[in-house]
Design an enzyme around this catalytic site. Structure first.
Site, short mmCIF file in Angstrom:
data_model
loop_
_atom_site.label_atom_id
_atom_site.label_comp_id
_atom_site.label_asym_id
_atom_site.label_seq_id
_atom_site.Cartn_x
_atom_site.Cartn_y
_atom_site.Cartn_z
N HIS A 107 0.85 -1.20 0.00
CA HIS A 107 0.00 0.00 0.00
C HIS A 107 0.88 1.25 0.00
CE1 HIS A 107 -4.21 -1.56 1.36
NE2 HIS A 107 -3.69 -2.28 0.40
N TYR B 217 -9.48 5.80 6.94
CA TYR B 217 -9.67 6.17 8.35
C TYR B 217 -10.69 7.31 8.35
CZ TYR B 217 -5.47 3.58 9.74
OH TYR B 217 -4.55 2.59 10.00
N PRO C 233 -5.09 0.57 18.47
CA PRO C 233 -4.82 0.05 17.11
C PRO C 233 -4.87 1.09 16.00
CG PRO C 233 -7.02 -0.54 17.84
CD PRO C 233 -6.34 0.10 19.01
N LYS D 20 0.36 0.13 15.12
CA LYS D 20 1.74 0.08 15.61
C LYS D 20 2.04 -1.11 16.52
CE LYS D 20 3.14 3.61 13.42
NZ LYS D 20 3.57 3.14 12.08
N TYR E 87 3.34 6.81 9.95
CA TYR E 87 2.53 5.64 9.56
C TYR E 87 3.42 4.56 8.93
CZ TYR E 87 -1.64 2.97 8.46
OH TYR E 87 -2.61 1.99 8.42
C1 PHB Z 1 -6.58 -4.14 10.50
O1 PHB Z 1 -6.47 -4.41 9.28
O2 PHB Z 1 -7.06 -4.93 11.30
C2 PHB Z 1 -6.11 -2.79 10.97
C3 PHB Z 1 -5.52 -1.94 10.06
C4 PHB Z 1 -5.10 -0.68 10.48
C5 PHB Z 1 -5.26 -0.32 11.80
C6 PHB Z 1 -5.83 -1.19 12.70
C7 PHB Z 1 -6.27 -2.45 12.28
O3 PHB Z 1 -4.87 0.90 12.19
#
Ligand code: PHB
Ligand code: APR
Length: 394
Positions: A72, A202, A294, A298, A385
């Site tokens: 990505h 997000y 989450p 990280k 990130y």
């Molecule tokens: C996930 O794919 O479970 C996931 C991805 C990004 C995040 C948290 C969880 O920030």
């Protein structure tokens, strides 16, 4: 039983450490309280920083990740009815992330370390406590079908997660805990449907946060912010999909493919750091030493960076009797942990609904507007990130 490095826990930290040490001819024994099937079946996150991807390649367990993982080059941030894409390579001189489930990583490490290399992992063998870690031969006291036994080691690695016994073996006056809790959780669904978008979304919304992620082009993972006391049984699949669509910009809401849940669960959000991470010949790594919400993806990556530093320190000691890297482990690992903990807390504050205060909401929107509207803002998000660099450690 006797070994060079005794490891408690066969999650990603413990397995990756054992694998890297094995490749340098160093003996390890892993004690894991759960069964192999349970550990291998756990549903966890799956965004891999460049640093961790390189470490998995160094451990010779990156081949399937490179074949099946999704590279990505950016993420999307949704707010105020709009969608802004953050281009990572543009703002980090070429860095990217890899979407590849923690479940797959655990599987690859077990296959390489246990099935192919004959690495020793005792499942359903809970450690009870660590003793004598301030001597040259620390011991792990463990339970083997109801009988207490001991594993004598040169070093012990506590990779047993937040609820493990390694950290609890340290007297309270020898360790400092830093903690922050959040007044909300994440309700997550895993479903065999194509993701709404190629890259993650997000979303900041007046109804609460939402995240659109995936495991592959045919399996998606979605999260919505929920109340801490909410229950999975309160949610039908349709109710989840309706609420998710409410929180996305119209075009994305339109494009969500819905389907039955494979799994649905609620995750509380928590920030925690224990200092230091070293007590004589006992070293904490991963969730045993720190937890992040989450939001910044990280948790797994911090486990890997700890293992980057700890593996090099133990290899230098076992092969060259050097103690300098052992002495530097805690500070080096914690420097990166604090930065990622700060980013995860900040990113969480930016994207979640804390209360009904309209001023805070407008401030969030204007901060997102500024950040996504400036190269400096996009660079701040991108650098954190994709993962801040590991320090040279040799
Ligand atoms: C996930 O794919 O479970 C996931 C991805 C990004 C995040 C948290 C969880 O920030
Ligand atoms: N004895 C033996 N094993 C134990 C004990 C014990 N007393 N207590 C816990 N364990 C095992 C758990 O069953 C688990 O398999 O330790 C392992 C810890 O693994 P994780 O919790 O996955 O921690 P870590 O390897 O540090 O990986 C961190 O996992 O939870 C995610 O978000 C987190 O992504 C991060 C990553």
């Amino acid at each position: 039983m006797r070994t060079q490095v005794g490891i408690i826990g066969s999650g990603p930290s413990g397995l990756l450490l054992a694998r890297l040490l094995h490749l340098q001819g160093i003996d390890t024994v892993i004690l894991e309280s759960r069964s192999r099937e349970y550990v291998e079946g756990r549903i966890r996150a799956g965004v891999i920083e460049q640093g961790m991807a390189d470490l998995l390649r160094e451990a010779k367990t990156g081949e399937r990740m490179d074949r099946e993982g999704l590279v990505h080059r950016g993420i999307n941030i949704a707010f105020d009815g709009r969608l802004e894409r953050i281009d990572f390579p543009k703002h980090t001189s070429g860095k990217v992330v890899m979407v590849y489930g923690q479940t797959e990583i655990t599987h690859d490490l077990m296959k390489a370390h246990i099935d192919e290399a004959g690495g020793i992992v005792h499942y359903e063998t809970p450690a009870i406590r660590v003793e004598d870690y301030d001597t040259d031969h620390p011991r792990i006291i463990y339970d083997r079908s109801g009988e207490q036994k001991e594993l004598i080691c040169d070093f012990v690695a506590g990779c047993d997660g937040y609820h493990g016994v390694a950290r609890k073996s340290i007297p309270a006056d020898k360790i400092t805990n830093f903690e922050r809790t959040y007044p909300f959780g994440w309700l997550g669904i895993l479903s065999d449907v194509p993701p709404v978008k190629e890259e993650l979304i997000y979303a900041n919304h007046e109804r609460g946060f939402a995240l659109c992620s995936m495991r592959s082009h045919t399996r998606s993972r979605y999260y919505i912010q929920c109340k801490l006391d909410d229950k999975v049984e309160n949610w039908t699949d349709d109710a989840f999909w309706d609420e998710l669509r409410h929180r996305l910009p119209p075009e994305e809401a339109e494009n969500v493919t819905t389907g039955p849940r494979l799994e649905m669960s609620i995750t509380p959000l928590h920030s925690f750091i224990a200092e230091p991470l070293r007590f004589g010949r006992l070293f904490l790594a991963g969730d045993a030493g720190h937890i992040v919400p989450p939001t910044g993806a990280k948790g797994l990556n911090l486990a890997a960076s700890d293992i980057y530093y700890l593996s090099r320190a133990l290899i230098a000691s076992c092969q060259e009797k050097r103690t300098d890297l052992l002495d530097r482990y805690s500070d080096a690992a914690l420097r990166r942990v604090w930065k990622a903990t700060r980013f995860s807390w900040w990113y969480t504050s930016l994207l979640h609904k804390y209360d009904d205060d309209v001023m805070s909401r407008r401030m969030q929107i204007s901060e997102l507007d500024y950040l996504t509207g400036s190269a400096a803002g996009r660079t701040v998000i991108s650098e954190n990130y994709v993962g801040l660099p590991y320090e040279a450690f040799e």
